[in-house]
Scaffold this motif. Structure first.
Motif, PDB file in Angstrom:
ATOM      1  N   ALA A 164      -5.620  -5.182  11.973  1.00  0.00           N
ATOM      2  CA  ALA A 164      -6.195  -4.541  10.792  1.00  0.00           C
ATOM      3  C   ALA A 164      -6.667  -3.151  11.140  1.00  0.00           C
ATOM      4  CB  ALA A 164      -7.363  -5.375  10.287  1.00  0.00           C
ATOM      5  N   PRO A 165      -6.861  -2.272  10.151  1.00  0.00           N
ATOM      6  CA  PRO A 165      -7.384  -0.951  10.428  1.00  0.00           C
ATOM      7  C   PRO A 165      -8.676  -1.049  11.217  1.00  0.00           C
ATOM      8  CG  PRO A 165      -6.682  -1.113   8.144  1.00  0.00           C
ATOM      9  CD  PRO A 165      -6.587  -2.493   8.723  1.00  0.00           C
ATOM     10  N   LEU A 166      -8.821  -0.193  12.214  1.00  0.00           N
ATOM     11  CA  LEU A 166     -10.007  -0.244  13.054  1.00  0.00           C
ATOM     12  C   LEU A 166     -11.243   0.088  12.245  1.00  0.00           C
ATOM     13  CD1 LEU A 166      -8.753   1.472  16.307  1.00  0.00           C
ATOM     14  CD2 LEU A 166      -8.793  -0.941  15.718  1.00  0.00           C
ATOM     15  N   ALA A 167     -12.308  -0.658  12.511  1.00  0.00           N
ATOM     16  CA  ALA A 167     -13.545  -0.449  11.774  1.00  0.00           C
ATOM     17  C   ALA A 167     -14.086   0.952  11.988  1.00  0.00           C
ATOM     18  CB  ALA A 167     -14.580  -1.497  12.212  1.00  0.00           C
ATOM     19  N   ALA A 168     -13.895   1.478  13.205  1.00  0.00           N
ATOM     20  CA  ALA A 168     -14.441   2.801  13.493  1.00  0.00           C
ATOM     21  C   ALA A 168     -13.807   3.870  12.633  1.00  0.00           C
ATOM     22  CB  ALA A 168     -14.229   3.140  14.967  1.00  0.00           C
ATOM     23  N   CYS A 169     -12.541   3.655  12.273  1.00  0.00           N
ATOM     24  CA  CYS A 169     -11.871   4.634  11.424  1.00  0.00           C
ATOM     25  C   CYS A 169     -12.171   4.357   9.959  1.00  0.00           C
ATOM     26  CB  CYS A 169     -10.367   4.588  11.679  1.00  0.00           C
ATOM     27  SG  CYS A 169      -9.956   5.085  13.356  1.00  0.00           S
ATOM     28  N   GLY A 170     -12.465   3.110   9.684  1.00  0.00           N
ATOM     29  CA  GLY A 170     -13.039   2.709   8.397  1.00  0.00           C
ATOM     30  C   GLY A 170     -12.137   2.921   7.212  1.00  0.00           C
ATOM     31  N   GLY A 171     -12.663   2.503   6.060  1.00  0.00           N
ATOM     32  CA  GLY A 171     -12.012   2.837   4.810  1.00  0.00           C
ATOM     33  C   GLY A 171     -11.029   1.802   4.339  1.00  0.00           C
ATOM     34  N   SER A 172     -10.536   2.068   3.175  1.00  0.00           N
ATOM     35  CA  SER A 172      -9.597   1.180   2.508  1.00  0.00           C
ATOM     36  C   SER A 172      -8.217   1.370   3.066  1.00  0.00           C
ATOM     37  CB  SER A 172      -9.608   1.493   1.006  1.00  0.00           C
ATOM     38  OG  SER A 172      -8.477   0.950   0.378  1.00  0.00           O
ATOM     39  N   ASP A 173      -7.365   0.409   2.812  1.00  0.00           N
ATOM     40  CA  ASP A 173      -5.975   0.482   3.235  1.00  0.00           C
ATOM     41  C   ASP A 173      -5.150   1.336   2.279  1.00  0.00           C
ATOM     42  OD1 ASP A 173      -3.870  -0.325   4.963  1.00  0.00           O
ATOM     43  OD2 ASP A 173      -3.167  -1.670   3.375  1.00  0.00           O
ATOM     44  N   THR A 174      -5.760   1.766   1.202  1.00  0.00           N
ATOM     45  CA  THR A 174      -5.033   2.535   0.202  1.00  0.00           C
ATOM     46  C   THR A 174      -5.281   4.021   0.404  1.00  0.00           C
ATOM     47  OG1 THR A 174      -5.277   0.753  -1.382  1.00  0.00           O
ATOM     48  CG2 THR A 174      -4.709   2.923  -2.257  1.00  0.00           C
ATOM     49  N   ALA A 175      -4.216   4.782   0.471  1.00  0.00           N
ATOM     50  CA  ALA A 175      -4.341   6.231   0.657  1.00  0.00           C
ATOM     51  C   ALA A 175      -3.966   6.930  -0.636  1.00  0.00           C
ATOM     52  CB  ALA A 175      -3.423   6.693   1.783  1.00  0.00           C
ATOM     53  N   ALA A 176      -4.842   7.776  -1.087  1.00  0.00           N
ATOM     54  CA  ALA A 176      -4.549   8.531  -2.310  1.00  0.00           C
ATOM     55  C   ALA A 176      -3.864   9.838  -1.955  1.00  0.00           C
ATOM     56  CB  ALA A 176      -5.852   8.818  -3.049  1.00  0.00           C
ATOM     57  N   GLU A 177      -3.086  10.328  -2.885  1.00  0.00           N
ATOM     58  CA  GLU A 177      -2.408  11.602  -2.670  1.00  0.00           C
ATOM     59  C   GLU A 177      -3.366  12.729  -3.067  1.00  0.00           C
ATOM     60  OE1 GLU A 177       1.928  13.634  -3.655  1.00  0.00           O
ATOM     61  OE2 GLU A 177       1.333  11.769  -4.609  1.00  0.00           O
ATOM     62  N   ASP A 178      -4.456  12.817  -2.300  1.00  0.00           N
ATOM     63  CA  ASP A 178      -5.511  13.758  -2.667  1.00  0.00           C
ATOM     64  C   ASP A 178      -5.870  14.697  -1.532  1.00  0.00           C
ATOM     65  OD1 ASP A 178      -6.692  12.022  -0.917  1.00  0.00           O
ATOM     66  OD2 ASP A 178      -8.216  11.274  -2.309  1.00  0.00           O
ATOM     67  N   GLY A 179      -5.155  14.601  -0.414  1.00  0.00           N
ATOM     68  CA  GLY A 179      -5.481  15.436   0.722  1.00  0.00           C
ATOM     69  C   GLY A 179      -6.777  15.043   1.389  1.00  0.00           C
ATOM     70  N   ILE A 192       9.124  -0.850   5.349  1.00  0.00           N
ATOM     71  CA  ILE A 192       7.810  -0.297   5.032  1.00  0.00           C
ATOM     72  C   ILE A 192       7.905   1.156   4.589  1.00  0.00           C
ATOM     73  CG2 ILE A 192       5.564   0.314   6.010  1.00  0.00           C
ATOM     74  CD1 ILE A 192       5.858  -2.165   7.817  1.00  0.00           C
ATOM     75  N   LEU A 193       8.731   1.932   5.268  1.00  0.00           N
ATOM     76  CA  LEU A 193       8.819   3.354   4.939  1.00  0.00           C
ATOM     77  C   LEU A 193       9.514   3.591   3.604  1.00  0.00           C
ATOM     78  CD1 LEU A 193       9.487   5.154   8.319  1.00  0.00           C
ATOM     79  CD2 LEU A 193       7.375   4.284   7.337  1.00  0.00           C
ATOM     80  N   ASN A 194      10.185   2.574   3.088  1.00  0.00           N
ATOM     81  CA  ASN A 194      10.827   2.694   1.785  1.00  0.00           C
ATOM     82  C   ASN A 194       9.935   2.145   0.676  1.00  0.00           C
ATOM     83  OD1 ASN A 194      13.006   3.559   0.228  1.00  0.00           O
ATOM     84  ND2 ASN A 194      14.010   1.561   0.289  1.00  0.00           N
ATOM     85  N   SER A 195       8.623   2.009   0.979  1.00  0.00           N
ATOM     86  CA  SER A 195       7.667   1.494   0.008  1.00  0.00           C
ATOM     87  C   SER A 195       6.459   2.432  -0.078  1.00  0.00           C
ATOM     88  CB  SER A 195       7.194   0.100   0.433  1.00  0.00           C
ATOM     89  OG  SER A 195       6.303   0.193   1.545  1.00  0.00           O
ATOM     90  N   ASP A 196       5.536   2.096  -0.974  1.00  0.00           N
ATOM     91  CA  ASP A 196       4.335   2.919  -1.098  1.00  0.00           C
ATOM     92  C   ASP A 196       3.302   2.587  -0.031  1.00  0.00           C
ATOM     93  OD1 ASP A 196       3.441   0.470  -1.910  1.00  0.00           O
ATOM     94  OD2 ASP A 196       2.850   1.091  -3.936  1.00  0.00           O
ATOM     95  N   LYS A 197       3.668   1.739   0.940  1.00  0.00           N
ATOM     96  CA  LYS A 197       2.781   1.408   2.056  1.00  0.00           C
ATOM     97  C   LYS A 197       3.018   2.302   3.268  1.00  0.00           C
ATOM     98  CE  LYS A 197       1.007  -2.177  -0.068  1.00  0.00           C
ATOM     99  NZ  LYS A 197      -0.408  -2.169  -0.530  1.00  0.00           N
ATOM    100  N   ALA A 198       3.903   3.248   3.145  1.00  0.00           N
ATOM    101  CA  ALA A 198       4.229   4.109   4.281  1.00  0.00           C
ATOM    102  C   ALA A 198       2.995   4.895   4.731  1.00  0.00           C
ATOM    103  CB  ALA A 198       5.342   5.082   3.901  1.00  0.00           C
TER     104      ALA A 198
END
Length: 438
Positions: free
Chosen positions: A24-39, A91-97
């Protein structure tokens, strides 16, 4: 010897593959698994062990990125090599990339994804940020691909940070004890082998059931090869004669060394780790292998002095730029991905790579204080400056690694050289004939 995944990569990651499922994403880096296209979010994947040299370097790069991008959340996931290797296309052909990902070099990996349109063309960015000037043309071959997904093209799809190559390891204590002079060319190398054998010592570490035996055969062929020969074999730029003087010299020398006892025929069933144990246990005074062994040797060898040097019998050696960073076509924050890659190319991270025993591609000359690392860097730089990196023998053909292993084992078991070369020629020529013509 590698096809797409380097043997160094497999060795380094086997413990991780055994120990990890999808982390799973490391706790130290934190945050949701979802990335917004917001920079405002950077999603990053790599497969390096946390305490390994590359893992330490990428952790430092993440920390530096956070300093320079305080308003950006980093979502880092440590994958295993196999997870990325097996699932990258889907994976790279999905929105999870992810936005940036460590990926393996080679036609069957980066080249395939580039051909499928799943990777961002980084050519303009590499020129704009000067990466193309800091990475030599020879080291960048495996980062550049053509429209067929074959390496050596004009478009950059990956950015490597480090190099890998095959060199000589010497047990300095045994050389001194038996009054053997360090070799400087092929003639003095064979003289050293003969002197050790006369003292009752099998001089060369080897492993027939793994990449080292094939590395030796290819290295001997390279000692008689020119640039055109390498390009013909690796990049299909011309016809390859498997009964020609280069390959013939390789099998004849290999057989001669087996007959003289410079290699032990009993090593035919050994793995690469067995070969290094021969060197660590002082059973073999000379090992010719990848720079990726250096870190473990530094830890394991405590009772004798040892050194490294370029293999003296050839102006070319096995090697290339290392695995690289890629930016998926469907990445949501490509500018942030490029900023992160830029940090991995910085003097600070490049110096860290060198101090940890890795060969950095863009470190400032003389900045590395680790003497053994600096020696390896100097040797690597000589090879890449002189177009001396000739990649690996099993790269040209999918599945060719098993062919190479079988062929070199046949040679060690007494097969005739011509038959071994025919065994290697079959899959290569079949694949060459099936390739699309430009």
């Amino acid at each position: 010897m590698t096809h797409a995944p380097s043997r160094r990569t497999f060795r380094r990651l086997l413990p991780a593959v055994a120990a990890l499922a999808l982390v799973a994403p490391l706790a130290a880096c934190g945050g949701s698994d979802t990335a917004a296209e917001d920079g405002k979010t950077l999603r990053l994947w790599h497969y390096e062990q946390k305490d390994g040299a590359l893992g330490k370097a990428w952790d430092a790069a993440i920390a530096e990125f956070k300093k320079t991008h305080p308003d950006v959340k980093v979502v880092f996931e440590r994958k295993t090599f196999e997870q990325i290797q097996q699932n990258a296309g889907m994976i790279l052909n999905s929105d999870k990339a992810p936005d940036v990902m460590e990926y393996n070099k080679g036609n069957a990996t980066t080249g395939l994804l580039a051909k499928q349109g799943l990777l961002t063309d980084l050519t303009a960015t590499a020129k704009q940020r000067g990466w193309d000037k800091r990475i030599s043309e020879n080291a960048s071959v495996t980062a550049r691909y053509d429209e067929q997904g074959e390496m050596g093209g004009e478009k950059w799809y990956g950015i490597p940070n480090y190099g890998e190559f095959v060199l000589s390891y010497y047990n300095d204590d045994l050389f001194e004890k038996h009054k053997v002079t360090k070799p400087t060319d092929f003639k003095s190398f064979e003289a050293a082998l003969a002197k050790f054998k006369a003292a009752g010592i099998t001089p060369l570490a080897n492993a027939g059931n793994d990449h080292p035996a094939g590395h030796w055969l290819y290295l001997l062929a390279l000692s008689k090869a020119d640039d055109a020969w390498v390009d013909n074999y690796q990049l299909y730029q011309g016809k390859v004669d498997f009964q020609g003087p280069e390959w013939t010299f390789a099998v004849e020398t290999y057989k001669k060394w087996l007959d003289k006892g410079y290699f032990d025929k009993k090593d035919v069933g050994l793995k690469g780790s067995d070969m290094t144990e021969q060197f660590v246990a002082q059973k073999r005074p000379i090992m010719v292998g990848g720079n990726w062994w250096s870190g473990s040797l530094t830890t394991d060898i405590t009772d004798f002095d040892w050194s490294t040097a370029a293999y003296p019998g050839s102006e070319k050696t096995l090697g290339s730029g290392g695995n690289h960073w890629v930016v998926p076509t469907r990445a949501k924050n490509k500018k942030l991905a490029e900023d992160f890659i830029d940090i991995t190319m910085s003097d600070k991270i490049q110096k860290l790579l060198g101090e940890e025993g890795i060969v950095p591609l863009a470190a400032e000359p003389g900045s590395i204080k680790n003497a053994r690392s600096q020696d390896m860097i100097d040797s690597f730089n000589t090879y890449q400056d002189d177009k001396g990196l000739a990649f690996y023998p099993d790269w040209p053909v999918p599945g060719y690694y098993d062919t190479w292993t079988g062929a070199t084992q046949s040679l060690m078991n007494g097969a005739k050289g011509e038959a071994v070369l025919s065994e290697l020629a079959g899959p290569y020529e079949k694949h060459a004939a099936s390739r699309p013509r430009g």
